[in-house]
Design a protein around this motif. Structure first.
Motif, PDB file in Angstrom:
ATOM      1  N   HIS A  55       0.947  -0.988   0.029  1.00 58.81           N
ATOM      2  CA  HIS A  55       0.022  -0.044  -0.056  1.00 58.81           C
ATOM      3  C   HIS A  55       0.696   1.145   0.045  1.00 58.81           C
ATOM      4  O   HIS A  55       1.705   1.584   1.200  1.00 58.81           O
ATOM      5  CB  HIS A  55      -0.914  -0.015   1.164  1.00 58.81           C
ATOM      6  CG  HIS A  55      -2.160   0.876   1.110  1.00 58.81           C
ATOM      7  ND1 HIS A  55      -3.272   0.204   1.645  1.00 58.81           N
ATOM      8  CD2 HIS A  55      -2.407   1.995   0.421  1.00 58.81           C
ATOM      9  CE1 HIS A  55      -4.174   1.279   1.217  1.00 58.81           C
ATOM     10  NE2 HIS A  55      -3.600   2.061   0.375  1.00 58.81           N
ATOM     11  N   GLU A  80       2.524   5.072  -0.815  1.00 52.81           N
ATOM     12  CA  GLU A  80       2.273   6.648  -0.511  1.00 52.81           C
ATOM     13  C   GLU A  80       3.563   7.295  -1.003  1.00 52.81           C
ATOM     14  O   GLU A  80       4.462   7.000  -1.311  1.00 52.81           O
ATOM     15  CB  GLU A  80       1.970   6.915   1.140  1.00 52.81           C
ATOM     16  CG  GLU A  80       0.935   6.028   1.665  1.00 52.81           C
ATOM     17  CD  GLU A  80       0.706   6.246   2.836  1.00 52.81           C
ATOM     18  OE1 GLU A  80       1.211   6.994   3.597  1.00 52.81           O
ATOM     19  OE2 GLU A  80      -0.383   5.863   3.505  1.00 52.81           O
ATOM     20  N   GLY A  81       3.338   8.613  -1.182  1.00 47.97           N
ATOM     21  CA  GLY A  81       4.317   9.634  -1.516  1.00 47.97           C
ATOM     22  C   GLY A  81       4.695   9.286  -2.546  1.00 47.97           C
ATOM     23  O   GLY A  81       4.286   9.021  -3.599  1.00 47.97           O
ATOM     24  N   VAL A  95       4.312   6.497  -5.193  1.00 46.18           N
ATOM     25  CA  VAL A  95       3.201   6.727  -6.260  1.00 46.18           C
ATOM     26  C   VAL A  95       3.695   7.109  -7.468  1.00 46.18           C
ATOM     27  O   VAL A  95       3.022   6.756  -8.678  1.00 46.18           O
ATOM     28  CB  VAL A  95       2.259   7.459  -5.536  1.00 46.18           C
ATOM     29  CG1 VAL A  95       0.714   7.419  -6.733  1.00 46.18           C
ATOM     30  CG2 VAL A  95       1.534   6.777  -4.353  1.00 46.18           C
ATOM     31  N   ARG A 138       6.365   3.421  -9.045  1.00 51.08           N
ATOM     32  CA  ARG A 138       5.278   2.150  -9.086  1.00 51.08           C
ATOM     33  C   ARG A 138       5.691   1.222  -9.802  1.00 51.08           C
ATOM     34  O   ARG A 138       5.280  -0.030  -9.207  1.00 51.08           O
ATOM     35  CB  ARG A 138       4.193   3.174  -9.352  1.00 51.08           C
ATOM     36  CG  ARG A 138       3.042   2.194  -9.136  1.00 51.08           C
ATOM     37  CD  ARG A 138       1.725   2.901  -9.098  1.00 51.08           C
ATOM     38  NE  ARG A 138       1.225   3.271 -10.595  1.00 51.08           N
ATOM     39  CZ  ARG A 138       1.228   4.494 -10.852  1.00 51.08           C
ATOM     40  NH1 ARG A 138       1.410   5.513 -10.342  1.00 51.08           N
ATOM     41  NH2 ARG A 138       0.831   4.732 -12.391  1.00 51.08           N
ATOM     42  N   TYR A 145      -2.634   2.404  -4.009  1.00 51.12           N
ATOM     43  CA  TYR A 145      -2.149   3.667  -3.821  1.00 51.12           C
ATOM     44  C   TYR A 145      -3.487   4.630  -4.263  1.00 51.12           C
ATOM     45  O   TYR A 145      -4.441   4.415  -4.765  1.00 51.12           O
ATOM     46  CB  TYR A 145      -1.133   4.114  -4.639  1.00 51.12           C
ATOM     47  CG  TYR A 145      -1.313   3.876  -6.061  1.00 51.12           C
ATOM     48  CD1 TYR A 145      -1.724   5.324  -6.749  1.00 51.12           C
ATOM     49  CD2 TYR A 145      -1.273   3.013  -7.040  1.00 51.12           C
ATOM     50  CE1 TYR A 145      -1.973   5.314  -8.064  1.00 51.12           C
ATOM     51  CE2 TYR A 145      -1.490   3.060  -8.162  1.00 51.12           C
ATOM     52  CZ  TYR A 145      -1.895   4.120  -8.918  1.00 51.12           C
ATOM     53  OH  TYR A 145      -1.914   4.141  -9.974  1.00 51.12           O
ATOM     54  N   HIS A 146      -3.122   5.950  -3.616  1.00 50.35           N
ATOM     55  CA  HIS A 146      -4.567   6.923  -3.620  1.00 50.35           C
ATOM     56  C   HIS A 146      -3.547   7.787  -4.729  1.00 50.35           C
ATOM     57  O   HIS A 146      -2.642   8.238  -4.393  1.00 50.35           O
ATOM     58  CB  HIS A 146      -4.611   7.518  -2.513  1.00 50.35           C
ATOM     59  CG  HIS A 146      -5.502   6.644  -1.455  1.00 50.35           C
ATOM     60  ND1 HIS A 146      -6.772   6.626  -1.688  1.00 50.35           N
ATOM     61  CD2 HIS A 146      -4.943   5.917  -0.265  1.00 50.35           C
ATOM     62  CE1 HIS A 146      -7.116   5.661  -0.577  1.00 50.35           C
ATOM     63  NE2 HIS A 146      -6.007   5.317   0.187  1.00 50.35           N
ATOM     64  N   HIS A 197      -8.610  12.984  -2.022  1.00 46.73           N
ATOM     65  CA  HIS A 197      -8.576  12.951  -0.636  1.00 46.73           C
ATOM     66  C   HIS A 197     -10.395  12.824  -0.378  1.00 46.73           C
ATOM     67  O   HIS A 197     -11.129  13.365  -0.999  1.00 46.73           O
ATOM     68  CB  HIS A 197      -8.250  14.413  -0.110  1.00 46.73           C
ATOM     69  CG  HIS A 197      -6.987  14.851  -0.555  1.00 46.73           C
ATOM     70  ND1 HIS A 197      -5.844  14.337   0.047  1.00 46.73           N
ATOM     71  CD2 HIS A 197      -6.427  15.714  -1.385  1.00 46.73           C
ATOM     72  CE1 HIS A 197      -4.835  14.781  -0.390  1.00 46.73           C
ATOM     73  NE2 HIS A 197      -5.175  15.707  -1.351  1.00 46.73           N
ATOM     74  N   VAL A 240      -9.049   2.465  -3.487  1.00 48.07           N
ATOM     75  CA  VAL A 240      -7.602   2.603  -3.816  1.00 48.07           C
ATOM     76  C   VAL A 240      -7.868   1.912  -5.347  1.00 48.07           C
ATOM     77  O   VAL A 240      -8.587   1.604  -5.843  1.00 48.07           O
ATOM     78  CB  VAL A 240      -6.971   1.609  -3.106  1.00 48.07           C
ATOM     79  CG1 VAL A 240      -6.575   1.843  -1.646  1.00 48.07           C
ATOM     80  CG2 VAL A 240      -7.469  -0.020  -3.150  1.00 48.07           C
TER      81      VAL A 240
END
Length: 199
Positions: free
Chosen positions: A106, A108-109, A112, A117, A141-142, A147, A152
């Motif tokens: 999972h 982040e930052g 991504v 990735r 990932y988002h 927000h 995901v």
């Protein structure tokens, strides 16, 4: 008509080597990493100045910059791999059709970012295979601007002849055999994705 210099020929060869995923030229990955921040459009119809832009570059400088970028990417991937966990692809529905298990991160930052990735997905696929799982890696990932979205996006990479599209197409995505992802936002709810964790 501009002169086709040896520098321009060299850089175009590097661009082609990366585009076809051959990676046969010396320091090809580093050169590609050095070019990446420039975000050049290589279609001359869309970007008539692309050859002038390339002609002004120094391959050795790009390679040096790319090496530093790849080292940083390697550190990000190593840290992300430490957080990998096992899932049953598709959860209960996936188990029913035999999709098997693999490793997921999972992310982040900076992980991504598309290039990182992809590299992380490949590293996960290799680690999955080494663990006796299906040789697929999944990066969840988002995306920026998501927000508050309780879902995901999944990016899948695989080794050899493993086809990832059976999973992504079942969830509204696409891609090709060894690399596929969800192409539409908010397709897999976080609660559903958490249910994929192997028990």
């Amino acid at each position: 008509m501009m002169e086709v210099t040896q520098t321009l020929r060299s850089l175009m060869a590097y661009v082609q080597d990366a585009d076809f995923w051959h990676w046969r030229l010396p320091h090809s990955r580093a050169c590609s990493a050095g070019l990446a921040p420039l975000k050049l459009e290589y279609d001359a119809a869309k970007n008539p100045g692309v050859f002038d832009a390339l002609a002004d570059l120094v391959p050795e400088d790009l390679i040096e910059q790319g090496r530093a970028a790849l080292e940083q990417e390697g550190r990000l991937i190593a840290a992300a791999l430490d957080a990998a966990f096992r899932v049953d692809l598709g959860g209960a529905a996936g188990r029913a059709v035999g999709w098997g298990s693999c490793l997921v991160v999972h992310a982040e930052g900076d992980v991504v970012a598309s290039g990182t990735r992809s590299a992380l997905g490949n590293a996960l696929a290799e680690r999955s295979a080494a663990a006796g799982l299906r040789p697929i890696g999944v990066v969840a990932y988002h995306e920026a601007g998501w927000h508050g979205c309780e879902s995901v996006k999944l990016s899948l990479r695989s080794l050899g002849g493993e086809d990832t599209t059976t999973v992504t197409q079942a969830h509204g995505g696409g891609g090709h055999r060894n690399a596929s992802s969800h192409l539409v936002s908010c397709l897999v709810a976080v609660s559903e994705f958490e249910g994929w964790r192997s028990r």
